[in-house]
Design a protein around this motif. Structure first.
Motif, PDB file in Angstrom:
ATOM      1  N   PRO A 126      -1.678   2.558  10.117  1.00  0.00           N
ATOM      2  CA  PRO A 126      -0.347   3.164  10.232  1.00  0.00           C
ATOM      3  C   PRO A 126       0.764   2.122  10.311  1.00  0.00           C
ATOM      4  N   THR A 127       0.440   0.943  10.871  1.00  0.00           N
ATOM      5  CA  THR A 127       1.444  -0.114  10.983  1.00  0.00           C
ATOM      6  C   THR A 127       1.998  -0.508   9.621  1.00  0.00           C
ATOM      7  N   TYR A 128       1.139  -0.572   8.608  1.00  0.00           N
ATOM      8  CA  TYR A 128       1.621  -0.937   7.272  1.00  0.00           C
ATOM      9  C   TYR A 128       2.579   0.123   6.739  1.00  0.00           C
ATOM     10  N   LEU A 129       2.238   1.393   6.940  1.00  0.00           N
ATOM     11  CA  LEU A 129       3.089   2.468   6.440  1.00  0.00           C
ATOM     12  C   LEU A 129       4.466   2.438   7.072  1.00  0.00           C
ATOM     13  N   THR A 130       4.532   1.969   8.311  1.00  0.00           N
ATOM     14  CA  THR A 130       5.784   2.016   9.060  1.00  0.00           C
ATOM     15  C   THR A 130       6.578   0.717   8.972  1.00  0.00           C
ATOM     16  N   ALA A 131       5.888  -0.410   9.168  1.00  0.00           N
ATOM     17  CA  ALA A 131       6.596  -1.688   9.279  1.00  0.00           C
ATOM     18  C   ALA A 131       6.462  -2.576   8.052  1.00  0.00           C
ATOM     19  N   THR A 132       5.338  -2.495   7.355  1.00  0.00           N
ATOM     20  CA  THR A 132       4.984  -3.377   6.234  1.00  0.00           C
ATOM     21  C   THR A 132       5.214  -4.850   6.577  1.00  0.00           C
ATOM     22  N   ASP A 133       4.946  -5.209   7.836  1.00  0.00           N
ATOM     23  CA  ASP A 133       5.071  -6.598   8.275  1.00  0.00           C
ATOM     24  C   ASP A 133       3.684  -7.234   8.274  1.00  0.00           C
ATOM     25  N   LYS A 134       3.540  -8.318   7.542  1.00  0.00           N
ATOM     26  CA  LYS A 134       2.226  -8.926   7.334  1.00  0.00           C
ATOM     27  C   LYS A 134       1.547  -9.324   8.633  1.00  0.00           C
TER      28      LYS A 134
ATOM     29  N   TYR B 235     -10.525   1.583   1.632  1.00  0.00           N
ATOM     30  CA  TYR B 235      -9.569   2.681   1.714  1.00  0.00           C
ATOM     31  C   TYR B 235      -8.134   2.185   1.863  1.00  0.00           C
ATOM     32  N   TYR B 236      -7.689   1.490   0.836  1.00  0.00           N
ATOM     33  CA  TYR B 236      -6.295   1.025   0.798  1.00  0.00           C
ATOM     34  C   TYR B 236      -5.607   1.652  -0.405  1.00  0.00           C
ATOM     35  N   GLU B 237      -4.461   2.235  -0.160  1.00  0.00           N
ATOM     36  CA  GLU B 237      -3.662   2.788  -1.251  1.00  0.00           C
ATOM     37  C   GLU B 237      -2.723   1.737  -1.837  1.00  0.00           C
ATOM     38  N   HIS B 238      -2.532   0.642  -1.083  1.00  0.00           N
ATOM     39  CA  HIS B 238      -1.646  -0.444  -1.508  1.00  0.00           C
ATOM     40  C   HIS B 238      -2.446  -1.740  -1.518  1.00  0.00           C
ATOM     41  N   VAL B 239      -2.518  -2.401  -2.652  1.00  0.00           N
ATOM     42  CA  VAL B 239      -3.297  -3.629  -2.746  1.00  0.00           C
ATOM     43  C   VAL B 239      -2.738  -4.703  -1.827  1.00  0.00           C
ATOM     44  N   GLU B 240      -1.447  -4.693  -1.586  1.00  0.00           N
ATOM     45  CA  GLU B 240      -0.843  -5.693  -0.713  1.00  0.00           C
ATOM     46  C   GLU B 240      -1.482  -5.668   0.674  1.00  0.00           C
TER      47      GLU B 240
ATOM     48  N   GLY C  62       7.295   3.301   3.423  1.00  0.00           N
ATOM     49  CA  GLY C  62       8.725   3.083   3.322  1.00  0.00           C
ATOM     50  C   GLY C  62       9.538   4.364   3.409  1.00  0.00           C
ATOM     51  N   HIS C  63       8.929   5.518   3.067  1.00  0.00           N
ATOM     52  CA  HIS C  63       9.647   6.796   3.152  1.00  0.00           C
ATOM     53  C   HIS C  63       9.672   7.273   4.599  1.00  0.00           C
ATOM     54  N   GLU C  64      10.757   7.893   5.003  1.00  0.00           N
ATOM     55  CA  GLU C  64      10.937   8.323   6.384  1.00  0.00           C
ATOM     56  C   GLU C  64       9.831   9.270   6.846  1.00  0.00           C
ATOM     57  N   LEU C  65       9.371  10.171   5.964  1.00  0.00           N
ATOM     58  CA  LEU C  65       8.358  11.151   6.354  1.00  0.00           C
ATOM     59  C   LEU C  65       6.982  10.519   6.558  1.00  0.00           C
ATOM     60  N   VAL C  66       6.792   9.308   6.056  1.00  0.00           N
ATOM     61  CA  VAL C  66       5.491   8.644   6.163  1.00  0.00           C
ATOM     62  C   VAL C  66       5.426   7.713   7.372  1.00  0.00           C
ATOM     63  N   LYS C  67       6.542   7.421   7.999  1.00  0.00           N
ATOM     64  CA  LYS C  67       6.545   6.528   9.154  1.00  0.00           C
ATOM     65  C   LYS C  67       5.730   7.130  10.299  1.00  0.00           C
ATOM     66  N   GLN C  68       4.983   6.265  11.008  1.00  0.00           N
ATOM     67  CA  GLN C  68       4.058   6.708  12.049  1.00  0.00           C
ATOM     68  C   GLN C  68       4.556   6.300  13.433  1.00  0.00           C
TER      69      GLN C  68
END
Length: 355
Positions: free
Chosen positions: A70-78, A104-109, A322-328
């Motif tokens: 969830p941290t990636y979805l909200t902050a995207t801080d490495k 189970y990653y939707e984002h390769v980053e 990055g979308h508001e509805l996806v933030k955890q």
């Protein structure tokens, strides 16, 4: 958990994975989940001990596992994301797992960051990395082949795809990775751990976008004969780590193992059905007539649901990190958030927001 691990082990699974999927500390505390009170260490430690106990008699390899946060979805801080991963890795290092599966990653980053964290914290441990994407791209539009290359360059030994899509769509995705990795002059092994459900109608978000998710997916379950075909096609594509994800049952793993018996030195799993040969002993002659490979290989099974649609319409909200509805967050989902989600859905239906 013990029952499932034992069934997978005796049906000839070579690798059994600890049930640590989505068990990062931020996920255990996400949206009011009660699991957070037990703590990431205690839950993952128990999972490692269970899988070790259940697989030891058969000698299967034990894999630890990490997945998106969830941290990636909200902050995207490495560094924040890598810190969440390392909280889990402490247990796996202490339990001396044979390999790590980052899945189970939707984002390769995010997957790249997880692979890096494993290499830093558990040097020398083999790393398998797989994405929950289709044969086109991850959800941020990075082409599937490029995703494979990036995972290998990040340090993964085995790369591929898991979850979200059916076996045959996943195989096509791994082929894209295989070709791109080879074209880049890199070396890696390849893996596939698909759903046990048919998803020809799934969008980029996979089966979670289907209206049947998660409580009405049973009509989509693949037969053991579908799984045999999957195993053969995966092997012929050069994939050597062949497994399963959501929807897979022990009899599915048995079918994979049975199909690849010759390639595995003639080893056959417990309770094989030998393409229906066991039916030779049936009392009814029309059932005995089904005791051959050709019958089951060419069967087009009915569903028994005369009014069932063959395909569904995915939701396709088109939103991700990055979308508001996806933030955890750690607090429970609020009534206001539910209202905002339903309002967004209505806007989609009225074509007021792009899909």
């Amino acid at each position: 958990k013990q029952w499932y691990q034992r069934r997978v082990a005796i049906t000839a699974g070579d690798v059994c994975q600890a049930f640590t999927f989505y068990a990062s500390e931020d996920k255990l505390n996400n949206r009011g989940h009660g699991a957070g009170k037990h703590g990431v260490y205690a839950i993952n430690e128990a999972a490692c001990k269970i899988v070790r106990e259940c697989t030891e008699p058969e000698g299967a390899l034990v894999a630890g596992g990490v997945s998106q946060t969830p941290t990636y979805l909200t902050a995207t801080d490495k560094e924040e994301v890598k810190d969440e991963v390392k909280k889990q890795l402490k247990v796996f290092k202490e339990q001396k797992v044979d390999l790590m599966i980052a899945e189970y990653y939707e984002h390769v980053e995010e997957a790249e960051w997880h692979v890096e964290a494993i290499k830093e914290y558990m040097p020398g441990t083999p790393i398998c990395a797989s994405l929950a994407i289709n044969d086109e791209s991850d959800v941020h539009g990075v082409p599937t082949g490029e995703c494979g290359v990036r995972l290998v360059r990040a340090g993964a030994d085995v790369v591929g795809v898991n979850c979200h899509f059916d076996p045959f769509r996943c195989i096509e995705a791994v082929k894209k990775m295989r070709d791109a990795v080879q074209a880049a002059g890199l070396k890696a092994h390849f893996m596939v751990q698909p759903l046990g459900f048919w998803t020809p109608d799934a969008s980029v978000q996979g089966f979670i976008d289907l209206p049947e998710f998660p409580f009405g997916l049973e009509p989509r379950i693949l037969t053991r004969w579908d799984m045999a075909r999957y195993a053969r096609e995966a092997y012929d594509a050069g994939i050597r780590f062949i497994g399963g994800c959501c929807g897979f049952e022990p009899y599915h793993i048995r079918a994979v193992s049975e199909e690849l018996s010759e390639e595995r030195g003639g080893y056959l799993p417990f309770n094989c059905v030998y393409w229906g040969k066991c039916l030779e002993k049936h009392t009814k002659p029309w059932v005995r007539a089904r005791s051959n490979k050709h019958y089951w290989e060419t069967l087009n099974p009915g569903t028994g649901r005369p009014f069932s649609a063959s395909l569904s319409k995915p939701d396709q909200w088109g939103i991700t990190a990055g979308h508001e509805l996806v933030k955890q967050h750690q607090t429970s989902t609020t009534q206001q958030e539910l209202i905002e989600g339903n309002e967004f859905k209505q806007k989609l239906h009225r074509h007021e927001v792009p899909c």
